[in-house]
Scaffold this motif. Structure first.
Motif, mmCIF file in Angstrom:
data_model
loop_
_atom_site.group_PDB
_atom_site.id
_atom_site.type_symbol
_atom_site.label_atom_id
_atom_site.label_comp_id
_atom_site.label_asym_id
_atom_site.label_seq_id
_atom_site.Cartn_x
_atom_site.Cartn_y
_atom_site.Cartn_z
ATOM 1 N N GLU A 17 0.817 -1.226 0.000
ATOM 2 C CA GLU A 17 0.000 0.000 0.000
ATOM 3 C C GLU A 17 0.845 1.268 0.000
ATOM 4 O OE1 GLU A 17 -1.898 -1.323 3.658
ATOM 5 O OE2 GLU A 17 -3.811 -1.013 2.640
ATOM 6 N N ILE A 18 2.157 1.108 -0.162
ATOM 7 C CA ILE A 18 3.057 2.263 -0.070
ATOM 8 C C ILE A 18 3.721 2.522 -1.418
ATOM 9 C CG2 ILE A 18 5.127 3.155 1.090
ATOM 10 C CD1 ILE A 18 4.266 1.304 3.466
ATOM 11 N N LEU A 19 3.710 3.797 -1.813
ATOM 12 C CA LEU A 19 4.390 4.172 -3.059
ATOM 13 C C LEU A 19 5.665 4.920 -2.691
ATOM 14 C CD1 LEU A 19 2.881 5.461 -6.327
ATOM 15 C CD2 LEU A 19 4.745 6.759 -5.289
ATOM 16 N N LEU A 20 6.791 4.459 -3.212
ATOM 17 C CA LEU A 20 8.070 5.118 -2.964
ATOM 18 C C LEU A 20 8.429 5.944 -4.187
ATOM 19 C CD1 LEU A 20 8.323 2.232 -1.312
ATOM 20 C CD2 LEU A 20 10.613 3.092 -0.974
ATOM 21 N N ILE A 47 -2.039 8.529 -8.605
ATOM 22 C CA ILE A 47 -1.733 7.599 -7.511
ATOM 23 C C ILE A 47 -2.770 6.468 -7.557
ATOM 24 C CG2 ILE A 47 -1.639 7.342 -4.985
ATOM 25 C CD1 ILE A 47 0.614 9.125 -5.915
ATOM 26 N N PRO A 48 -2.313 5.229 -7.648
ATOM 27 C CA PRO A 48 -3.285 4.124 -7.673
ATOM 28 C C PRO A 48 -4.158 4.132 -6.412
ATOM 29 C CG PRO A 48 -1.088 3.344 -8.249
ATOM 30 C CD PRO A 48 -0.926 4.757 -7.782
ATOM 31 N N THR A 49 -5.408 3.736 -6.562
ATOM 32 C CA THR A 49 -6.346 3.870 -5.438
ATOM 33 C C THR A 49 -5.940 3.015 -4.234
ATOM 34 O OG1 THR A 49 -7.716 2.246 -6.534
ATOM 35 C CG2 THR A 49 -8.396 4.545 -6.734
ATOM 36 N N ALA A 50 -5.170 1.943 -4.466
ATOM 37 C CA ALA A 50 -4.791 1.079 -3.339
ATOM 38 C C ALA A 50 -3.692 1.695 -2.470
ATOM 39 C CB ALA A 50 -4.314 -0.275 -3.870
ATOM 40 N N ILE A 51 -3.078 2.771 -2.935
ATOM 41 C CA ILE A 51 -1.952 3.370 -2.180
ATOM 42 C C ILE A 51 -2.476 4.154 -0.982
ATOM 43 C CG2 ILE A 51 -0.084 5.088 -2.305
ATOM 44 C CD1 ILE A 51 0.527 2.388 -3.704
ATOM 45 N N ARG A 52 -1.905 3.867 0.198
ATOM 46 C CA ARG A 52 -2.370 4.521 1.437
ATOM 47 C C ARG A 52 -1.325 5.444 2.049
ATOM 48 N NH1 ARG A 52 -6.510 2.077 3.834
ATOM 49 N NH2 ARG A 52 -6.630 4.101 4.825
ATOM 50 N N CYS A 53 -0.097 5.401 1.526
ATOM 51 C CA CYS A 53 0.933 6.327 2.010
ATOM 52 C C CYS A 53 2.025 6.437 0.944
ATOM 53 C CB CYS A 53 1.522 5.854 3.343
ATOM 54 S SG CYS A 53 2.564 7.107 4.138
ATOM 55 N N GLN A 198 3.897 2.472 7.166
ATOM 56 C CA GLN A 198 3.032 1.311 7.438
ATOM 57 C C GLN A 198 1.999 1.650 8.507
ATOM 58 O OE1 GLN A 198 6.118 -1.534 7.871
ATOM 59 N NE2 GLN A 198 6.145 -1.864 5.666
ATOM 60 N N LYS A 199 2.418 2.402 9.520
ATOM 61 C CA LYS A 199 1.462 2.811 10.555
ATOM 62 C C LYS A 199 0.375 3.699 9.949
ATOM 63 C CE LYS A 199 4.429 2.624 14.572
ATOM 64 N NZ LYS A 199 5.163 3.317 15.585
ATOM 65 N N ILE A 200 0.804 4.648 9.129
ATOM 66 C CA ILE A 200 -0.144 5.582 8.514
ATOM 67 C C ILE A 200 -1.119 4.808 7.623
ATOM 68 C CG2 ILE A 200 -0.306 7.448 6.806
ATOM 69 C CD1 ILE A 200 2.465 8.427 7.975
ATOM 70 N N ALA A 201 -0.588 3.840 6.872
ATOM 71 C CA ALA A 201 -1.429 3.067 5.944
ATOM 72 C C ALA A 201 -2.476 2.250 6.693
ATOM 73 C CB ALA A 201 -0.556 2.154 5.089
ATOM 74 N N ALA A 202 -2.195 1.947 7.964
ATOM 75 C CA ALA A 202 -3.142 1.130 8.737
ATOM 76 C C ALA A 202 -4.254 1.968 9.376
ATOM 77 C CB ALA A 202 -2.383 0.355 9.820
ATOM 78 N N ASN A 203 -4.170 3.278 9.278
ATOM 79 C CA ASN A 203 -5.225 4.132 9.846
ATOM 80 C C ASN A 203 -6.500 4.041 9.022
ATOM 81 O OD1 ASN A 203 -3.505 5.161 11.783
ATOM 82 N ND2 ASN A 203 -2.974 6.989 10.592
ATOM 83 N N THR A 207 -9.539 9.182 8.789
ATOM 84 C CA THR A 207 -8.620 9.841 9.717
ATOM 85 C C THR A 207 -7.483 10.504 8.936
ATOM 86 O OG1 THR A 207 -9.097 8.237 11.437
ATOM 87 C CG2 THR A 207 -7.027 9.430 11.648
ATOM 88 N N ASN A 208 -6.919 9.764 7.987
ATOM 89 C CA ASN A 208 -5.825 10.332 7.204
ATOM 90 C C ASN A 208 -6.309 11.522 6.392
ATOM 91 O OD1 ASN A 208 -4.036 8.523 8.244
ATOM 92 N ND2 ASN A 208 -4.011 7.166 6.457
#
Ligand code: 1HE
Length: 260
Positions: A17-20, A47-53, A198-203, A207-208
């Protein structure tokens, strides 16, 4: 593929879920020519929709040396305005994009490099990091949003000092005054950046969203409007099914306690 037409000066990698997003122009210390800054816009537009951070970092020994000074050609006043507005447009997409952004900093974080870092939500630095606004010494002014974003991080007086005197903040002092929220050992920035991502992606997504889109608007608003916006956001967030599930998980002993 989402990013088939990106410049060589950017590297994109997706890990779950993370884009670098890597600034990949180390031979020019990741200085931003128009191609590079517009490439960042392309990434944030798609940004692909699955990306969370998102994690932004620099390849080589520096995060970024700022604006590519070799591209500073004779511009008339309106061209200068449009060039700066182009930076504003792109960095607004970084700040108000679909997912929180973590900047992993090292080496030079100067000029436009500091403006990009300031548009991100979390900054992680290592001891090699240094911050400056050489615009003052080059006879120009910031144009990528620093005058709006930096005083919110470090106060107007510190930014004025950086530009009037060329003051360079080293890593430790930078963390103390608020340029970075985290200071880690040399070379450990990416590990920390990914851990935070990873923590941010789990929110909860809401909230984000509230933190990246609503909180900055609240801090820009008057007290009366800000408090009203806060109440509306709080009520929307707590009524979301994901929030109800998370609260239930805590009350039934399934969720982590604070600090765990
Ligand atoms: C560049 C740039 C650049 C390096 N534009 N080419 N930013 C600045 O005023 C910072 C200027 N750069 C530096 O002070 C230093 O390069 C660093 C401290 C960042 C790094 O030093 P070092 O010794 O590792 O590298 P270097 O030898 O200085 O640079 C390597 C090459 O990158 C060299 O090119 P080469 O062809 O001779 O190999 C440099 O010319 C080139 N290079 N930085 C163009 N910035 C939206 S408005 C924002 C306004 C600003 O950002 S103004 C601040 C500009």
């Amino acid at each position: 593929m989402f990013y088939s037409d990106l410049p060589q000066s950017l590297s994109v990698e997706i890990r779950n879920e993370i884009l670098l997003l890597g600034l990949n122009r180390p031979e020019k210390r990741n200085a931003f020519n128009d191609e590079l800054i517009l490439g960042i816009e392309k990434v944030f537009d798609n940004i692909p929709t699955a990306i969370r951070c998102i994690v932004i970092y620099g390849l080589g020994n520096h995060f970024s040396a700022g604006l590519d000074l070799s591209e500073l050609k004779e511009r008339n006043v309106m061209q200068g305005v449009y060039h700066s507005r182009m930076w504003h447009r792109v960095l607004d997409k970084v700040q108000f994009g679909p997912a929180p952004v973590v900047a992993v900093l090292h080496g030079a974080v100067v000029g436009g490099g500091l403006e990009l870092a300031a548009a991100c939500h979390i900054r992680v630095a290592d001891p090699t990091t240094f911050y400056a606004l050489p615009e003052g010494q080059r006879g120009i002014f910031v144009g990528g949003g620093a005058s709006v974003r930096l005083p919110k991080l470090i106060g107007m007086a510190r930014m004025t000092d950086m530009m009037l005197t060329g003051r360079v903040y080293k890593a430790e002092e930078g963390e103390r005054i608020g340029l970075a929220q985290y200071l880690v050992d040399t070379g450990a920035g990416m590990e920390k950046g990914l851990e935070l991502a990873q923590k941010i992606a789990a929110n909860a997504e809401m909230t984000n969203y509230a933190l990246t889109h609503v909180l900055p608007r609240i801090t820009d608003a008057s007290q009366n409007e800000g408090l009203l916006l806060e109440s509306l956001m709080a009520a929307i967030a707590q009524s979301a099914p994901e929030a109800k599930q998370r609260l239930k998980d805590f009350l039934e002993g399934r969720a982590k306690k604070v600090g765990e």
